[in-house]
Design a protein around this motif. Structure first.
Motif, PDB file in Angstrom:
ATOM      1  N   GLU A  13      -2.920   0.849   6.158  1.00 12.31           N
ATOM      2  CA  GLU A  13      -2.353   1.070   4.828  1.00 12.31           C
ATOM      3  C   GLU A  13      -2.528  -0.112   3.879  1.00 12.31           C
ATOM      4  OE1 GLU A  13      -0.668   1.618   7.668  1.00 12.31           O
ATOM      5  OE2 GLU A  13      -0.543   3.803   7.729  1.00 12.31           O
ATOM      6  N   PRO A  14      -2.294  -1.363   4.326  1.00 11.95           N
ATOM      7  CA  PRO A  14      -2.467  -2.476   3.376  1.00 11.95           C
ATOM      8  C   PRO A  14      -3.900  -2.595   2.838  1.00 11.95           C
ATOM      9  CG  PRO A  14      -1.223  -3.213   5.281  1.00 11.95           C
ATOM     10  CD  PRO A  14      -1.702  -1.839   5.589  1.00 11.95           C
ATOM     11  N   PHE A  15      -4.883  -2.382   3.718  1.00  8.64           N
ATOM     12  CA  PHE A  15      -6.267  -2.447   3.264  1.00  8.64           C
ATOM     13  C   PHE A  15      -6.578  -1.309   2.294  1.00  8.64           C
ATOM     14  CE2 PHE A  15      -7.150  -5.003   7.164  1.00  8.64           C
ATOM     15  CZ  PHE A  15      -7.648  -6.106   6.516  1.00  8.64           C
ATOM     16  N   CYS A  16      -6.103  -0.102   2.622  1.00 11.50           N
ATOM     17  CA  CYS A  16      -6.347   1.040   1.724  1.00 11.50           C
ATOM     18  C   CYS A  16      -5.677   0.826   0.369  1.00 11.50           C
ATOM     19  CB  CYS A  16      -5.848   2.337   2.364  1.00 11.50           C
ATOM     20  SG  CYS A  16      -6.917   2.947   3.669  1.00 11.50           S
ATOM     21  N   LEU A  17      -4.482   0.258   0.386  1.00 17.26           N
ATOM     22  CA  LEU A  17      -3.801  -0.022  -0.871  1.00 17.26           C
ATOM     23  C   LEU A  17      -4.570  -1.046  -1.690  1.00 17.26           C
ATOM     24  CD1 LEU A  17      -1.288   0.428  -2.629  1.00 17.26           C
ATOM     25  CD2 LEU A  17      -0.218  -1.445  -1.394  1.00 17.26           C
ATOM     26  N   ALA A  18      -5.064  -2.080  -1.035  1.00 16.64           N
ATOM     27  CA  ALA A  18      -5.838  -3.098  -1.755  1.00 16.64           C
ATOM     28  C   ALA A  18      -7.112  -2.497  -2.347  1.00 16.64           C
ATOM     29  CB  ALA A  18      -6.177  -4.249  -0.812  1.00 16.64           C
ATOM     30  N   TRP A  19      -7.814  -1.664  -1.576  1.00 22.78           N
ATOM     31  CA  TRP A  19      -9.033  -1.035  -2.087  1.00 22.78           C
ATOM     32  C   TRP A  19      -8.731  -0.044  -3.209  1.00 22.78           C
ATOM     33  CZ3 TRP A  19     -13.810  -2.602  -1.670  1.00 22.78           C
ATOM     34  CH2 TRP A  19     -14.157  -3.442  -0.621  1.00 22.78           C
ATOM     35  N   ALA A  20      -7.606   0.656  -3.106  1.00 21.79           N
ATOM     36  CA  ALA A  20      -7.236   1.596  -4.170  1.00 21.79           C
ATOM     37  C   ALA A  20      -6.911   0.846  -5.468  1.00 21.79           C
ATOM     38  CB  ALA A  20      -6.051   2.453  -3.729  1.00 21.79           C
ATOM     39  N   VAL A  21      -6.201  -0.265  -5.353  1.00 18.69           N
ATOM     40  CA  VAL A  21      -5.886  -1.063  -6.548  1.00 18.69           C
ATOM     41  C   VAL A  21      -7.162  -1.635  -7.158  1.00 18.69           C
ATOM     42  CG1 VAL A  21      -4.761  -3.190  -7.324  1.00 18.69           C
ATOM     43  CG2 VAL A  21      -3.518  -1.591  -5.884  1.00 18.69           C
ATOM     44  N   LEU A  22      -8.049  -2.161  -6.308  1.00 18.16           N
ATOM     45  CA  LEU A  22      -9.318  -2.698  -6.799  1.00 18.16           C
ATOM     46  C   LEU A  22     -10.141  -1.614  -7.493  1.00 18.16           C
ATOM     47  CD1 LEU A  22     -11.347  -5.075  -6.927  1.00 18.16           C
ATOM     48  CD2 LEU A  22     -12.266  -4.205  -4.777  1.00 18.16           C
ATOM     49  N   SER A  23     -10.188  -0.435  -6.903  1.00 23.48           N
ATOM     50  CA  SER A  23     -10.967   0.642  -7.521  1.00 23.48           C
ATOM     51  C   SER A  23     -10.340   1.115  -8.824  1.00 23.48           C
ATOM     52  CB  SER A  23     -11.133   1.805  -6.544  1.00 23.48           C
ATOM     53  OG  SER A  23      -9.881   2.353  -6.211  1.00 23.48           O
ATOM     54  N   ALA A  24      -9.011   1.161  -8.882  1.00 21.09           N
ATOM     55  CA  ALA A  24      -8.350   1.535 -10.137  1.00 21.09           C
ATOM     56  C   ALA A  24      -8.640   0.505 -11.232  1.00 21.09           C
ATOM     57  CB  ALA A  24      -6.846   1.682  -9.920  1.00 21.09           C
ATOM     58  N   LEU A  25      -8.625  -0.764 -10.862  1.00 22.50           N
ATOM     59  CA  LEU A  25      -8.961  -1.814 -11.833  1.00 22.50           C
ATOM     60  C   LEU A  25     -10.411  -1.705 -12.287  1.00 22.50           C
ATOM     61  CD1 LEU A  25      -7.106  -4.904 -10.330  1.00 22.50           C
ATOM     62  CD2 LEU A  25      -6.522  -3.625 -12.398  1.00 22.50           C
ATOM     63  N   MET A  26     -11.296  -1.346 -11.371  1.00 25.61           N
ATOM     64  CA  MET A  26     -12.696  -1.163 -11.748  1.00 25.61           C
ATOM     65  C   MET A  26     -12.854  -0.002 -12.724  1.00 25.61           C
ATOM     66  SD  MET A  26     -14.775  -1.848  -8.208  1.00 25.61           S
ATOM     67  CE  MET A  26     -16.346  -1.339  -8.892  1.00 25.61           C
ATOM     68  N   ILE A  27     -12.175   1.092 -12.456  1.00 26.29           N
ATOM     69  CA  ILE A  27     -12.262   2.254 -13.345  1.00 26.29           C
ATOM     70  C   ILE A  27     -11.720   1.896 -14.721  1.00 26.29           C
ATOM     71  CG2 ILE A  27     -11.389   4.593 -13.753  1.00 26.29           C
ATOM     72  CD1 ILE A  27     -11.462   4.971 -10.670  1.00 26.29           C
TER      73      ILE A  27
ATOM     74  N   LYS B 160     -13.008   7.056  -1.198  1.00 26.76           N
ATOM     75  CA  LYS B 160     -13.292   6.579   0.152  1.00 26.76           C
ATOM     76  C   LYS B 160     -12.046   5.939   0.774  1.00 26.76           C
ATOM     77  CE  LYS B 160     -16.964   4.525   2.699  1.00 26.76           C
ATOM     78  NZ  LYS B 160     -18.323   4.243   2.792  1.00 26.76           N
ATOM     79  N   ALA B 161     -11.268   5.231  -0.023  1.00 26.91           N
ATOM     80  CA  ALA B 161     -10.033   4.614   0.483  1.00 26.91           C
ATOM     81  C   ALA B 161      -9.029   5.687   0.895  1.00 26.91           C
ATOM     82  CB  ALA B 161      -9.427   3.691  -0.576  1.00 26.91           C
ATOM     83  N   ILE B 162      -8.897   6.722   0.092  1.00 26.49           N
ATOM     84  CA  ILE B 162      -7.963   7.803   0.426  1.00 26.49           C
ATOM     85  C   ILE B 162      -8.418   8.528   1.687  1.00 26.49           C
ATOM     86  CG2 ILE B 162      -7.089  10.047  -0.347  1.00 26.49           C
ATOM     87  CD1 ILE B 162      -6.986   8.874  -3.168  1.00 26.49           C
ATOM     88  N   LEU B 163      -9.716   8.805   1.787  1.00 34.32           N
ATOM     89  CA  LEU B 163     -10.227   9.477   2.983  1.00 34.32           C
ATOM     90  C   LEU B 163     -10.102   8.597   4.222  1.00 34.32           C
ATOM     91  CD1 LEU B 163     -13.382  11.282   1.548  1.00 34.32           C
ATOM     92  CD2 LEU B 163     -11.198  12.294   2.219  1.00 34.32           C
ATOM     93  N   SER B 164     -10.299   7.304   4.074  1.00 32.49           N
ATOM     94  CA  SER B 164     -10.144   6.391   5.213  1.00 32.49           C
ATOM     95  C   SER B 164      -8.698   6.338   5.677  1.00 32.49           C
ATOM     96  CB  SER B 164     -10.608   4.985   4.842  1.00 32.49           C
ATOM     97  OG  SER B 164     -11.989   4.972   4.646  1.00 32.49           O
ATOM     98  N   LEU B 165      -7.773   6.418   4.751  1.00 30.52           N
ATOM     99  CA  LEU B 165      -6.361   6.447   5.115  1.00 30.52           C
ATOM    100  C   LEU B 165      -6.021   7.755   5.818  1.00 30.52           C
ATOM    101  CD1 LEU B 165      -3.646   4.985   4.960  1.00 30.52           C
ATOM    102  CD2 LEU B 165      -3.275   6.108   2.762  1.00 30.52           C
TER     103      LEU B 165
END
Length: 123
Positions: free
Chosen positions: A33-47, A21-26
């Motif tokens: 970009e800063p919000f998408c990067l933060a969400w991507a990092v959070l999702s990677a940490l969750m995975i 969803k973060a990649i598609l939103s970007l």
């Protein structure tokens, strides 16, 4: 399936969903970009946490109904944070567009004032 396995599966799936969803939103320019990067990092940490952590004794502390309630609450919180991030990004983009439009209007105003002064001198 044990409660810990359900929790791990939820964390992995939620992280993957948030990453996509973060990649598609970007790509659709819904979020900056800063919000998408933060969400991507959070999702990677969750995975990663879903893969690496194994809550084996969780059955003794949380029932299945409690886990469902926790999953619903966490999903609601994540959705709310996502919504706020999207709205802030939209407002930032609109603010930037308005600033550019004001700059163009000011530039046009200065040109008109220069031409007016030029016409006054000619009279």
């Amino acid at each position: 399936m044990a409660v810990g396995d359900v929790l791990r599966l939820f964390v992995i799936v939620a992280g993957a969903y948030m990453f996509l969803k973060a990649i598609l939103s970007l790509a659709k320019r819904k979020m900056t970009e800063p919000f998408c990067l933060a969400w991507a990092v959070l999702s990677a940490l969750m995975i990663l946490s879903g893969i690496l952590l194994n809550p084996s004794q969780l059955d003794g502390y949380i029932s299945t109904r409690g886990l469902i309630l926790i999953i619903m609450i966490v999903s609601g919180i994540l959705w709310g944070l996502w919504f706020i991030s999207t709205q802030v990004s939209i407002l930032k983009r609109r603010n930037q567009e308005l600033a550019m439009q004001i700059s163009l209007v000011n530039n046009d105003c200065e040109k008109i004032l220069r031409e007016l002064e030029k016409l006054k001198r000619e009279k």
